[in-house]
Design an enzyme around this catalytic site. Structure first.
Site, mmCIF file in Angstrom:
data_model
loop_
_atom_site.group_PDB
_atom_site.id
_atom_site.type_symbol
_atom_site.label_atom_id
_atom_site.label_comp_id
_atom_site.label_asym_id
_atom_site.label_seq_id
_atom_site.Cartn_x
_atom_site.Cartn_y
_atom_site.Cartn_z
ATOM 1 N N LYS A 60 -2.084 -1.609 -3.842
ATOM 2 C CA LYS A 60 -2.930 -0.414 -3.817
ATOM 3 C C LYS A 60 -2.046 0.824 -3.891
ATOM 4 O O LYS A 60 -1.122 0.946 -3.072
ATOM 5 C CB LYS A 60 -3.762 -0.391 -2.532
ATOM 6 C CG LYS A 60 -4.665 0.816 -2.387
ATOM 7 C CD LYS A 60 -5.427 0.787 -1.076
ATOM 8 C CE LYS A 60 -6.347 2.004 -0.974
ATOM 9 N NZ LYS A 60 -7.059 2.049 0.322
ATOM 10 N N ARG A 67 1.042 9.822 6.128
ATOM 11 C CA ARG A 67 1.167 8.395 6.430
ATOM 12 C C ARG A 67 2.429 7.784 5.814
ATOM 13 O O ARG A 67 2.505 6.573 5.631
ATOM 14 C CB ARG A 67 -0.084 7.661 5.944
ATOM 15 C CG ARG A 67 -1.331 8.101 6.675
ATOM 16 C CD ARG A 67 -2.597 7.510 6.103
ATOM 17 N NE ARG A 67 -3.752 7.922 6.900
ATOM 18 C CZ ARG A 67 -5.001 7.959 6.458
ATOM 19 N NH1 ARG A 67 -5.274 7.594 5.215
ATOM 20 N NH2 ARG A 67 -5.980 8.351 7.242
ATOM 21 N N GLU A 87 7.720 -6.473 1.565
ATOM 22 C CA GLU A 87 6.463 -6.354 2.311
ATOM 23 C C GLU A 87 5.580 -7.576 2.073
ATOM 24 O O GLU A 87 5.023 -8.152 3.018
ATOM 25 C CB GLU A 87 5.723 -5.085 1.874
ATOM 26 C CG GLU A 87 6.328 -3.790 2.368
ATOM 27 C CD GLU A 87 5.880 -3.447 3.779
ATOM 28 O OE1 GLU A 87 5.132 -4.243 4.392
ATOM 29 O OE2 GLU A 87 6.292 -2.376 4.284
ATOM 30 N N LYS A 95 0.851 -1.186 0.000
ATOM 31 C CA LYS A 95 0.000 0.000 0.000
ATOM 32 C C LYS A 95 0.887 1.235 0.000
ATOM 33 O O LYS A 95 1.616 1.502 0.952
ATOM 34 C CB LYS A 95 -0.918 -0.004 1.225
ATOM 35 C CG LYS A 95 -1.907 1.155 1.266
ATOM 36 C CD LYS A 95 -2.819 1.027 2.465
ATOM 37 C CE LYS A 95 -3.827 2.154 2.535
ATOM 38 N NZ LYS A 95 -4.707 2.042 3.731
#
Length: 332
Positions: free
Chosen positions: A254, A223, A239, A201
């Protein structure tokens, strides 16, 4: 051999021939449709930056669910807009929270429909971050505390599973979140519930309309300390590998459109299903261009979604799902 012996156009001569040769086939079975549920009555409020997408109150939700099922869409991603927010996002794991209440209702109306519950705190915290914020006394710097956040995310996931969610979809990007949630679900007796991990993400600029929809804009900072740098792809593999080791059942990329190379990398590197999230900004750009007469919305949407599947996506989360399903059935 080459031209004139080889003539590639031979296999493109008619619609029937092109159908026979088609390598990638898009169907309604590929789609997961996001839904935003809110408190109140008689609320069907169109989200300004996302034409055709609505905040729906519980009393109007059943009609939406039945429309989705009638189109052959087999899964939804459920987002809740609470009436209460606090520093720890307690509404996220409230057994009577908006997501839990909606899940129970949906499984009653359409038990065959797969309900995927977005597992994050950002919609439920008063600061808009995806975890617990800790302020260092010495510096006054506010940071998202990874390990404290995990415990609340586990509570949220278990609460969603208890309400009837078929899939837990954690989107928080805390380190170790898949392992923590897997352990929590298993301990609570939900060993059969799969985890769709938002494994990759990115800290993307394509999320703006969603933040309007979910009322989840961060009240300070950004973020970027927990979502990924858009410049990185090797990091995406690290990840995803962590999530595979920790017990993820599906892996997500995403956003989708600007990261199809990453979708392909995950498809080639792991043997789990890959999900692409066709996010709000991608949706809104198409809608805006179509409204101005600059593009043919139907053809652009179907071409884009086909491209995501061709890149390796086994499933696509998309706000276009209802329209695309109609178009694939030959409806206008």
């Amino acid at each position: 051999m080459a031209f004139p012996i080889v003539r590639h156009r031979r296999l493109r001569q008619s619609a029937a021939m092109r159908n026979l040769m088609r390598e990638t086939v898009l169907t309604a079975n590929d789609f997961i449709y996001p839904i935003f549920v809110t408190y109140g009555t008689n609320i069907r409020e169109e989200i300004g930056s996302m034409p055709g997408v609505y905040h729906l109150s519980m009393d109007l939700l059943e009609a939406e669910i039945r429309d989705i099922v009638s189109l052959g869409i087999q899964a939804i991603m459920l987002f809740g807009v609470p009436d209460h927010k606090d520093a720890e996002g307690s509404s996220a794991y409230d057994p009577n929270g908006i997501v839990q209440e909606a899940t129970r209702a949906i499984k009653g109306w359409a038990p065959e429909l797969i309900v995927m519950a977005d597992t994050c705190l950002c919609q439920f915290t008063d600061h808009g971050h995806c975890g617990v914020v800790h302020v260092h006394e010495a510096t006054g710097t506010a940071v998202v505390d990874n390990d404290l956040s995990l415990a609340l995310l586990v509570r949220t996931a278990v609460s969603q599973a208890e309400a009837g969610a078929d899939v837990i979809a954690p989107s928080n990007m805390m380190d170790g979140f898949v392992a923590a949630i897997r352990d929590g679900l298993d301990e609570a007796g939900f060993t059969h519930i799969p985890i769709l991990s938002y494994s990759v993400k990115y800290a993307s600029s394509f999320y703006g309309p969603f933040r309007e929809a979910a009322h989840s804009t961060p009240q300070f900072g950004d973020r970027k300390t927990y979502q990924m740098d858009p410049a990185n792809s090797r990091e995406a593999l690290r990840e995803a590998e962590s999530d595979v080791v920790e017990g993820a059942d599906m892996l997500m990329v995403k956003p989708a459109l600007a990261y199809l190379d990453v979708v392909r990398q995950l498809k080639e590197s792991f043997d789990l299903p890959v999900v692409a999230y066709n996010v709000s900004g991608e949706y809104s750009m198409v809608k805006a261009a179509s409204a101005n007469g600059w593009i043919d919305e139907k053809n652009v949407v179907l071409e884009t979604l086909t491209g995501m599947k061709r890149a390796g996506a086994d499933m696509i989360i998309t706000y276009h799902a209802k329209d695309a399903s109609r178009w694939l059935r030959g409806e206008e």
